[in-house]
Enzyme design. Structure first.
Site, PDB file in Angstrom:
ATOM      1  N   HIS A   1      -3.936  -0.362  -5.486  1.00  0.00           N
ATOM      2  CA  HIS A   1      -5.156   0.126  -4.837  1.00  0.00           C
ATOM      3  C   HIS A   1      -5.944   1.102  -5.714  1.00  0.00           C
ATOM      4  CE1 HIS A   1      -3.041  -1.550  -1.355  1.00  0.00           C
ATOM      5  NE2 HIS A   1      -4.206  -1.546  -0.718  1.00  0.00           N
TER       6      HIS A   1
ATOM      7  N   TRP B   1      -3.691   6.009   6.712  1.00  0.00           N
ATOM      8  CA  TRP B   1      -3.908   4.584   6.985  1.00  0.00           C
ATOM      9  C   TRP B   1      -2.793   4.002   7.828  1.00  0.00           C
ATOM     10  CZ3 TRP B   1      -0.969   0.283   5.508  1.00  0.00           C
ATOM     11  CH2 TRP B   1      -1.571  -0.958   5.722  1.00  0.00           C
TER      12      TRP B   1
ATOM     13  N   TYR C   1      -1.424   4.303   2.011  1.00  0.00           N
ATOM     14  CA  TYR C   1      -2.663   4.547   1.257  1.00  0.00           C
ATOM     15  C   TYR C   1      -2.718   5.961   0.665  1.00  0.00           C
ATOM     16  CZ  TYR C   1      -5.267   0.230   2.327  1.00  0.00           C
ATOM     17  OH  TYR C   1      -5.703  -1.060   2.397  1.00  0.00           O
TER      18      TYR C   1
ATOM     19  N   CYS D   1       0.797  -1.228   0.000  1.00  0.00           N
ATOM     20  CA  CYS D   1       0.000   0.000   0.000  1.00  0.00           C
ATOM     21  C   CYS D   1       0.833   1.283   0.000  1.00  0.00           C
ATOM     22  CB  CYS D   1      -1.046   0.019   1.104  1.00  0.00           C
ATOM     23  SG  CYS D   1      -0.438   0.156   2.792  1.00  0.00           S
TER      24      CYS D   1
ATOM     25  N   TYR E   1     -11.005  -6.105  -4.781  1.00  0.00           N
ATOM     26  CA  TYR E   1     -10.072  -5.400  -3.903  1.00  0.00           C
ATOM     27  C   TYR E   1      -8.659  -5.946  -4.048  1.00  0.00           C
ATOM     28  CZ  TYR E   1      -8.566  -2.967   0.364  1.00  0.00           C
ATOM     29  OH  TYR E   1      -7.946  -2.144   1.277  1.00  0.00           O
ATOM     30  N   HIS E   2      -7.680  -5.033  -4.205  1.00  0.00           N
ATOM     31  CA  HIS E   2      -6.258  -5.363  -4.367  1.00  0.00           C
ATOM     32  C   HIS E   2      -5.944  -5.995  -5.718  1.00  0.00           C
ATOM     33  CE1 HIS E   2      -5.224  -5.410   0.249  1.00  0.00           C
ATOM     34  NE2 HIS E   2      -5.380  -4.182  -0.235  1.00  0.00           N
TER      35      HIS E   2
END
Length: 668
Positions: free
Chosen positions: A608, A316, A298, A254, A522-523
């Protein structure tokens, strides 16, 4: 491209999934397998084919572990090959089925299959290219090769190992409904990876794809810090290698990612929130970079016309506080604070507050070293990155909600045109949106022009709501959008979208494309390859869960096919006047035949949902010289032609792009 022949549909993979959005629920793991180590990869969509008609052949076997053990329904015995160079197993299903995956249960440490290829055939004679290939991890978890469905009776698994063993093997099928009038591209082959591709980039000098997860292959929690597991796919040889990057002491999960003006990839923060790692693509070495002034995770970053890199936000990790911007200079190799570039104006109204509200900003380097922030907050802003920095408002993108984990792409850098689409009001547990907006920026500190885009029914927005989706800017200026889900829940694959879309700038609209059969939510990531295809992979990284995807697929866009569904003849760039240029230069290149237009697309890097450094320069004003030699004048503003690595494409009269040539745009 209109395809009316079912044989062609199966041959090139242009088939329509049985759903227009939500997939069939994934079948659970075999109840016999309650070992947590088996829960490292998501099973395919569809179901296992019953073995009542199966036959199996192996290239060799040992006396105590015969070939038939592979399909005898007993996971406690196994097949073991003899020692030699490479092995293969051929399964005869007894009838033609819609095959979409092979499942392999290892038999222990002796004979673990790593490098492999998977082929399918209807007659056992004509196998064609592999439908999947790559490298599995050397562990006892269940292994999958999942590919878009192919009609086949025979499935062949080839192992490159000196010894191979399997305790159990299954073949999966996924039923498809064809649509003879469907227009789109083709999915496949699959690349099996030893890590989940949560972040990645294309190496400019070689065209290799470098992807990484975190400190382990399938999880990011409880990082011991100090290293990152990576994988490199070499398209020229279709080999997949593994790598543990420990020399920068950085868990690069991230982070912010941007190619700077010196040609290095700047990876900042993440799990090790104060670290910076620099990739030198000339030899793929990682360099220990300067520490961030404010630890972050993030956050998003953007390359500037000066060759520097700007970032902001990132609560984050490294402290749940408001984090103003800072700038990395490749000349001084330092990060410098920009206290006036405050994060507060770009916060979303997230349910979890600033912990999520400053994540994944849509940042675009622009004139005079400014950065235009297009989202995900509905409030837009101009960031001034010189001196102490400053931020000024740029109006609202819309009157509706924020769009966290949506996408934004600058598809026409000369005209300052950006397309934004999808996202959700909060990071978790909110519905994604279909909303899409074309944003046109020009002078700094002036509110942009914002226009709603439409779908193929003439309605506002995309054809499907999405969050956690990815997108790639193509050399013809269109934008390929894939994956995501309707209701955003990390590591949950309900409501996944399987039908991609293509944004068409000439009509400011989205149309549907060829469905996929692998969930990417997601991801997951997408990247433009140097040959004009798309790399789409990853998803998960949640440890012992069923949402992990240790693979990627190649998508071949529609512009690489002719009207009959065959691969089109491509133009070729045979020579360039130089591989290093500056803004405002005259630049010449030679092609294999007449061309219609050309473009420059900046190399991307992504994680992301964020890949906002990708941008396109249309080279429409081409001067034709003699003998298929062409001259163009590059944009003079380095904030538009941002320094760094670019792909040069040419397109013929049919819109078919060449394989690109890599060009380095130097900073002043």
């Amino acid at each position: 491209m209109r395809l009316n022949n079912l044989a062609i549909l199966w041959a090139v993979g242009l088939v329509r999934a049985d759903v227009q959005g939500s997939p069939t629920s994934a079948v659970a793991f075999d109840p016999q397998s309650n070992d947590p180590s088996s829960f490292s990869q998501s099973p395919p969509l569809g179901q296992r084919i019953k073995r009542r008609k199966w036959e199996v052949e192996c290239d060799s076997s040992t006396a105590d572990h015969p070939c038939d053990n592979i399909i005898d329904e007993d996971v406690n015995d196994y097949w073991l090959s003899q020692d030699s160079t490479g092995h293969q197993v051929v399964i005869d299903l007894g009838e033609t089925r819609s095959v979409n995956a092979i499942e392999v249960r290892p038999a222990g440490e002796d004979g673990l299959i790593q490098e492999h290829k998977v082929y399918v055939s209807t007659d056992k004679n004509n196998w064609g290219p592999p439908v999947a290939f790559g490298t599995w991890n050397a562990d006892n978890s269940i292994k999958y090769s999942i590919f878009n469905p192919k009609m086949a009776q025979f499935v062949r698994l080839v192992s490159e190992s000196p010894k191979a063993s399997i305790s159990d093997l299954n073949i999966w099928e996924y039923t498809l409904q064809t649509d003879d009038d469907f227009v789109g591209g083709a999915w496949g082959p699959t690349i099996d990876l030893p890590v989940i591709a949560v972040a990645g980039t294309v190496v400019p000098q070689t065209g290799e794809v470098m992807v990484w997860s975190a400190y382990t292959t399938d999880d990011y929690n409880n990082s011991p810090s100090g290293y990152t597991l990576m994988s490199i796919w070499e398209p020229a040889t279709n080999t997949v290698t593994k790598r543990n990057v420990s020399e920068t002491h950085h868990d690069m999960f991230c982070p912010g990612t941007s190619w700077d003006g010196s040609g290095k990839l700047v990876v900042s923060g993440g799990s090790d929130a104060a670290r910076t790692s620099l990739l030198d693509p000339s030899d793929k070495t990682w360099i220990y970079g300067p520490a961030l002034n404010r630890p972050r995770g993030y956050h998003a970053s953007a390359a500037l016309g000066s060759g520097d890199v700007f970032l902001v936000g990132g609560a984050w990790n490294g402290g749940t506080t408001a984090k103003a911007g800072e700038v990395y200079s490749p000349k001084t190799e330092k990060w410098t604070n920009r206290p006036g570039c405050k994060v507060q104006p770009m916060l979303t109204n997230d349910k979890q507050g600033i912990y999520r509200a400053d994540s994944h900003g849509w940042l675009f380097g622009w004139k005079n070293d400014t950065v235009f922030q297009a989202g995900p907050s509905k409030a837009m802003n101009w960031y001034h990155t010189q001196g102490d920095g400053d931020v000024t408002p740029a109006g609202s993108r819309s009157t509706s909600n924020d769009a966290m984990s949506g996408n934004a792409v600058m598809y026409d850098a000369v005209a300052g045109k950006i397309i934004t689409f999808g996202g959700s009001p909060s990071y978790e547990n909110t519905d994604g949106t279909q909303e899409a907006f074309r944003i046109e920026i020009d002078d700094v500190d002036v509110n942009p022009i914002v226009t709603s885009a439409t779908n193929e029914n003439g309605q506002s927005g995309m054809n499907f709501p999405r969050v956690f989706h990815t997108s790639v800017l193509l050399p013809d200026g269109t934008v390929f959008v894939t994956g995501g889900q309707v209701h955003g829940i990390p590591f949950n694959e309900d409501t996944a979208q399987l039908t991609p879309e293509l944004y068409l700038p000439r009509t400011n609209s989205f149309e549907t494309d060829t469905p996929n059969s692998v969930i990417r939510v997601y991801h997951s990531i997408s990247l433009l390859l140097t040959d004009g295809r798309v790399f789409n992979g990853g998803g998960g990284l949640c440890g012992n869960c069923s949402a992990n995807h240790l693979d990627a697929q190649i998508y071949t866009p529609r512009y690489l096919f002719d009207e009959n569904g065959n691969l089109a003849t491509r133009p070729e760039i045979t020579n360039v006047s130089g591989t290093e240029v500056s803004a405002g230069d005259k630049f010449t290149f030679k092609t294999s035949g007449p061309i219609n237009t050309a473009s420059l697309v900046r190399y991307g890097s992504t994680t992301h949902t964020v890949n906002t450094d990708q941008r396109r320069i249309s080279l429409d004003a081409i001067k034709s010289l003699s003998g298929n030699v062409y001259e163009v004048t590059l944009p003079s503003d380095p904030s538009i032609l941002v320094p760094g690595w670019w792909m040069l494409f040419v397109m013929n009269d049919n819109g078919v792009p060449s394989v690109s040539k890599t060009i380095m745009v130097s900073s002043a």
